[in-house]
Scaffold this motif. Structure first.
Motif, PDB file in Angstrom:
ATOM      1  N   TYR A  80     -15.190  54.189   8.335  1.00  0.00           N
ATOM      2  CA  TYR A  80     -14.535  52.985   8.857  1.00  0.00           C
ATOM      3  C   TYR A  80     -13.029  53.219   8.863  1.00  0.00           C
ATOM      4  O   TYR A  80     -12.413  53.408   7.816  1.00  0.00           O
ATOM      5  N   VAL A 204     -22.302  45.711  -1.985  1.00  0.00           N
ATOM      6  CA  VAL A 204     -23.048  45.241  -0.821  1.00  0.00           C
ATOM      7  C   VAL A 204     -23.439  43.785  -1.048  1.00  0.00           C
ATOM      8  O   VAL A 204     -23.902  43.416  -2.139  1.00  0.00           O
ATOM      9  N   GLY A 212     -27.261  43.083   2.623  1.00  0.00           N
ATOM     10  CA  GLY A 212     -26.649  42.801   3.920  1.00  0.00           C
ATOM     11  C   GLY A 212     -25.479  43.729   4.178  1.00  0.00           C
ATOM     12  O   GLY A 212     -25.584  44.941   4.002  1.00  0.00           O
ATOM     13  N   LYS A 213     -24.344  43.144   4.553  1.00  0.00           N
ATOM     14  CA  LYS A 213     -23.168  43.938   4.891  1.00  0.00           C
ATOM     15  C   LYS A 213     -22.432  44.376   3.634  1.00  0.00           C
ATOM     16  O   LYS A 213     -22.579  43.796   2.557  1.00  0.00           O
ATOM     17  N   ARG A 216     -16.326  42.897   1.743  1.00  0.00           N
ATOM     18  CA  ARG A 216     -14.917  43.139   2.060  1.00  0.00           C
ATOM     19  C   ARG A 216     -14.042  42.309   1.135  1.00  0.00           C
ATOM     20  O   ARG A 216     -14.450  41.246   0.639  1.00  0.00           O
TER      21      ARG A 216
END
Length: 530
Positions: A80, A204, A212-213, A216
């Protein structure tokens, strides 16, 4: 759509459907469907089809070969950067010249692999000298399995069960590289003397239906889109400075349930007992434990290798991910004797050296092909103008490509549009794809695809249904520029020269313009042969 139609009203007639401009121009209804097209031919074909004719529909055979292998590696290695996920690596091989132990999942070193000629000599030397041990995971006793320290006759498609059983044993016995796994970014990896790192410590989000994602920093009010780890029980944003994290954590941070990626992997490996994993894959527990112990007894000079065997299943991607996890746990990526992406090559189109001719920059009047592909690969249904709720008429595939088996059925369903002309090259979908007989029924019906032509060395199972067949030369009859494999650590470019003269008539080919001017029209090979 209304704004687009207003802006381009003068050219709407060039579109497949002006009400769905994202389908692209009518040029997209010409499809080139290639089997194992070689480099050199591939680049020239794409240059012509996309940049000169203006069609997006160029395909290779990869999904009927081992596409899930590529996608598994790609998703495992993407990084990323600057607000988006980049491209990952598609292929790794063991550094066979220096490895001490290699597990071959669904492949071998003398057959069914990518580049056995270069690989076999190194592995054979290692076996003969005693430097190297190998284990082969294969339902059949292959030639490679016959030379292996241990052969694991697995039930087809259950490779993930075997890998997760090994992972369970490795974690329980702490046979993984903790220092490598704790490095959360490039700076921390460099400080630890590593050239790669993992997201084992990254948090996570845990949703109602499971992981899931990635969490952040902005999700918990402590920064922007940085990833987050837990260090000594406290969340830390992963920036550019060296950051290490705790491998195991499960909890809640500011109302958000999270777990580390390592914890999720551990829980999946522990979700069944060793005996249950053994029953699924058909390998005795004692053998699983023996291979796991051997795999973790050589530091980073070991590798878990895979090719078609584990991935040519509906669960192939997950098999691939589980096998890659074995390598990540021992931190062998880019290490001597570990896994490598190889030395690479100088590209025949000149784009890497930018000389003597950079063919990518030498295309005056180049067209820019656009629109959804016939296979709907690399496109999201929800973002298309065809979105009308679920289910879609046929699946959409945003994460993969070269969906060979999807091309002809999509043309038959005219979804998202029909095919007016199909070029078959070096492939036989009627023989090589699942339910191939249905492909032949479609090709035999000119109401579905009005024009079919093929380039083939024989009148084959599929090319026999073509309107025209243009005779091709076989690989031993022509020059070629195949690429090196990751097994080759040095940068190199290959050239294959003909070994025999074609036993076909040699003729000169003229275009209508050439006939009028009396000048021969150059072909893609020194001669056209019939």
């Amino acid at each position: 759509v209304a704004a687009f139609k207003a802006k381009h009203r003068a050219n709407l007639g060039a579109l497949i459907d002006p009400d769905h401009p994202d389908l692209g121009p009518k040029n997209n209804q010409f499809v080139m469907m290639c089997g194992r097209i070689e480099h050199g031919r591939k680049e020239l074909a794409k240059r012509w089809l996309k940049g000169s004719f203006g069609s997006v529909n160029f395909y290779e055979h990869t999904t009927i070969c081992e596409q899930s292998h590529h996608i598994a590696y790609n998703e495992a290695t993407r990084q990323y950067k600057k607000g988006k996920w980049g491209k990952g690596k598609h292929h790794m091989k063991p550094d066979a010249a220096n490895s001490e132990f290699v597990i071959y999942f669904g492949t071998g070193f003398v057959e069914a692999n990518f580049g056995p000629p270069a690989m076999a000599e190194k592995v054979t030397d290692g076996l003969a000298s005693g430097r190297l041990k190998v284990a082969v995971v294969d339902p059949r006793m292959s030639k490679s399995a016959a030379k292996a320290w241990k052969w694991l006759p697995i039930k087809p498609g259950t490779d993930a069960a075997l890998a997760l059983a090994m992972i369970q044993w490795m974690i329980r016995h702490k046979r993984y590289d903790r220092t490598y796994l704790q490095a959360a970014n490039k700076a921390a990896a460099k400080a630890a003397g590593e050239s790669t790192w993992s997201n084992a410590t990254h948090l996570v989000r845990i949703e109602a239906d499971g992981p899931g994602k990635l969490l952040r920093a902005t999700d918990i009010g402590m920064g922007g889109d940085e990833f987050v780890v837990v260090k000594n029980g406290k969340p830390v944003a992963v920036g550019k400075e060296p950051v290490t994290g705790d491998l195991e954590y499960a909890g809640e941070i500011k109302g958000v349930k999270v777990k580390t990626a390592f914890t999720i992997l551990k829980e999946e490996a522990e979700s069944r007992s060793m005996r249950e994993w053994s029953e699924i894959c058909g390998i005795p527990v004692a053998d699983i434990e023996a291979v796991a112990k051997e795999f973790t007894s050589h530091g980073k000079k070991a590798g878990a290798e895979m090719y078609r065997g584990p991935v040519q299943h509906t669960n192939g991607y997950y098999n691939g991910q589980a096998i890659i996890a074995l390598n990540v746990l021992i931190g062998n990526i880019d290490h001597k004797g570990g896994m490598t992406t190889g030395g690479g090559h100088w590209h025949e189109d000149g784009s890497k050296l930018k000389k003597p001719f950079n063919m990518k920059k030498m295309h005056p009047g180049k067209l820019h092909a656009f629109g959804h592909k016939l296979s709907r690969e690399k496109s999201a249904y929800e973002k298309s103008t065809l979105f009308e709720g679920y289910p879609a008429k046929r699946p959409w595939y945003p994460f993969t490509g070269n969906l060979y088996q999807e091309i002809i059925p999509s043309a038959a369903d005219r979804y998202p549009y029909g095919c007016q002309a199909l070029w078959l090259h070096k492939g036989t979908p009627g023989f090589a794809t699942p339910a191939g007989q249905t492909a032949l029924e479609i090709l035999a019906d000119p109401a579905i695809i009005p024009l079919v032509f093929a380039t083939d060395i024989v009148v084959g199972e599929t090319s026999m249904y073509a309107d025209y067949i243009f005779p091709d030369t076989a690989i031993w009859e022509r020059w070629g520029t195949p690429h090196t494999t990751p097994d080759v650590p040095q940068r190199a470019s290959k050239i294959r020269q003909p070994t025999v003269e074609p036993m076909t008539e040699v003729v000169k080919v003229f275009s209508s313009a050439a006939e009028a001017s009396g000048t021969a029209c150059p072909s893609l090979s020194p001669h056209a042969r019939v």
